[in-house]
Write an enzyme that holds these catalytic residues in place. Structure first.
Site, PDB file in Angstrom:
ATOM      1  N   LYS A   8       1.190  77.871   2.972  1.00  0.00           N
ATOM      2  CA  LYS A   8       2.605  77.646   2.683  1.00  0.00           C
ATOM      3  C   LYS A   8       2.871  77.989   1.222  1.00  0.00           C
ATOM      4  O   LYS A   8       1.950  78.040   0.392  1.00  0.00           O
ATOM      5  CB  LYS A   8       3.020  76.199   2.970  1.00  0.00           C
ATOM      6  CG  LYS A   8       2.302  75.141   2.129  1.00  0.00           C
ATOM      7  CD  LYS A   8       2.897  74.909   0.746  1.00  0.00           C
ATOM      8  CE  LYS A   8       2.077  73.872  -0.041  1.00  0.00           C
ATOM      9  NZ  LYS A   8       2.425  73.867  -1.478  1.00  0.00           N
ATOM     10  N   PRO A  98      -6.885  80.761  -0.703  1.00  0.00           N
ATOM     11  CA  PRO A  98      -7.641  80.387  -1.907  1.00  0.00           C
ATOM     12  C   PRO A  98      -7.594  78.888  -2.176  1.00  0.00           C
ATOM     13  O   PRO A  98      -6.541  78.260  -2.099  1.00  0.00           O
ATOM     14  CB  PRO A  98      -6.924  81.160  -3.027  1.00  0.00           C
ATOM     15  CG  PRO A  98      -6.175  82.258  -2.338  1.00  0.00           C
ATOM     16  CD  PRO A  98      -5.796  81.713  -0.996  1.00  0.00           C
ATOM     17  N   SER A 107      -4.772  71.042   3.361  1.00  0.00           N
ATOM     18  CA  SER A 107      -3.837  70.266   4.188  1.00  0.00           C
ATOM     19  C   SER A 107      -3.587  70.953   5.522  1.00  0.00           C
ATOM     20  O   SER A 107      -3.501  70.302   6.568  1.00  0.00           O
ATOM     21  CB  SER A 107      -2.512  70.073   3.445  1.00  0.00           C
ATOM     22  OG  SER A 107      -2.691  69.267   2.294  1.00  0.00           O
ATOM     23  N   SER A 108      -3.464  72.265   5.483  1.00  0.00           N
ATOM     24  CA  SER A 108      -3.249  73.031   6.707  1.00  0.00           C
ATOM     25  C   SER A 108      -4.447  72.901   7.646  1.00  0.00           C
ATOM     26  O   SER A 108      -4.289  72.751   8.862  1.00  0.00           O
ATOM     27  CB  SER A 108      -3.004  74.502   6.363  1.00  0.00           C
ATOM     28  OG  SER A 108      -2.823  75.269   7.526  1.00  0.00           O
ATOM     29  N   ASP A 140       0.728  67.214   1.904  1.00  0.00           N
ATOM     30  CA  ASP A 140       1.298  68.394   2.561  1.00  0.00           C
ATOM     31  C   ASP A 140       1.025  68.435   4.066  1.00  0.00           C
ATOM     32  O   ASP A 140       1.606  69.259   4.781  1.00  0.00           O
ATOM     33  CB  ASP A 140       0.744  69.683   1.930  1.00  0.00           C
ATOM     34  CG  ASP A 140       1.189  69.869   0.493  1.00  0.00           C
ATOM     35  OD1 ASP A 140       2.123  69.160   0.062  1.00  0.00           O
ATOM     36  OD2 ASP A 140       0.595  70.711  -0.207  1.00  0.00           O
TER      37      ASP A 140
END
Length: 271
Positions: A8, A98, A107-108, A140
């Site tokens: 994001k 990165p 978080s993803s 996140d």
């Protein structure tokens, strides 16, 4: 099975106050997140492993990995039989996002793990519960669980409001080879840049109501309150602060808008 774990960017990131939770101080923020469809990690799942394990090129101990943290936080929400199933899960992670770049890779990954095991192991948790679990892992994570492409984000990251998805646009992500510590950036911001008068001014500016076009007309310093402390810690990133180039989050990565032709050419090169 294999799942994509998307990055994001923050179109803007503004600090609007502080709060105390369990004697820990947190900054409150207003931001707009946009999912980056062209940049993602890949998570492969094996549900017949001998034990729960993570495989990948990580820059931290297993106990500090966001997927492992999500696994631990998830356990009290499921039955004993479901815990047994989770304990036979192996996740193989191929990193492309990165680390320390402000693109939400960790978080993803945690969000992707929670969504996949909930679906594939029939845990029966609704999205609100997954977001509650995710918020305990990282600020996140709820955004990624929401599956929104574009959203306004408030609080510590747990308040998610859909934003007009039709206003999304193609971007190029710029990835300097610099790892930034979110904790260090926020610590310096709190020490040297936090200002009650600036907070009042920010709140009056109604950032959540601004259009993407308005945001793109600003400069990088106006859009992200963490850019100044970041540059204090990593002065080598100052050369990236050019017109039309913006910082994402609290990391080292920048982004800029590109047209459809530029995006297609860049994406083709990456394949």
């Amino acid at each position: 099975m294999v799942a994509k774990s998307y990055a994001k960017i923050n179109l803007f990131l503004k600090i609007v106050g502080k709060t105390q939770i369990n004697n820990t101080s947190y900054h409150l923020l207003q931001s707009r997140f946009m999912r980056v469809a062209s940049l993602y990690d890949t998570l492969g799942f094996n549900f017949n492993a001998k034990e729960f394990s993570l495989v990948g090129d990580f820059d931290c101990l297993t106990e500090q990995n966001t997927i492992y943290k999500a696994f631990i936080v998830l356990l009290p929400y499921v039955s004993k039989e479901q815990v047994k199933a989770l304990n036979h899960t192996q996740i193989v992670v191929q990193k492309k996002i990165p680390s320390g770049g402000g693109l939400g890779g960790g978080s993803s990954n945690a969000a992707c793990f929670l969504q996949v095991v909930n679906r594939e192991l029939n845990l029966g948790l609704d999205k609100a519960t997954l977001m509650e679990i995710g918020a305990k892992v990282g600020s996140d994570v709820p955004f990624f669980i929401s599956d929104l492409e574009l959203a306004n984000v408030e609080g510590r990251g747990e308040i998610i409001t859909p934003y007009n998805a039709e206003s999304k646009f193609d971007i190029e992500v710029i990835t300097p080879n610099v790892h930034c510590s979110t904790a260090e950036v926020f610590r310096l911001y709190a020490k040297e840049f936090y200002s009650t008068s600036a907070i009042v001014q920010t709140q009056m500016e109604s950032w959540l109501q601004k259009s993407n076009a308005e945001i793109l007309n600003n400069n990088a310093f106006s859009n992200n309150d963490l850019l100044k402390p970041l540059l204090r810690l990593h002065s080598e990133l100052e050369s990236y602060c050019q017109k039309g180039v913006f910082l994402s989050g609290s990391g080292s990565c920048f982004w800029k808008k590109c047209n459809a032709i530029e995006y297609a050419a860049k994406h083709k090169e990456a394949q």
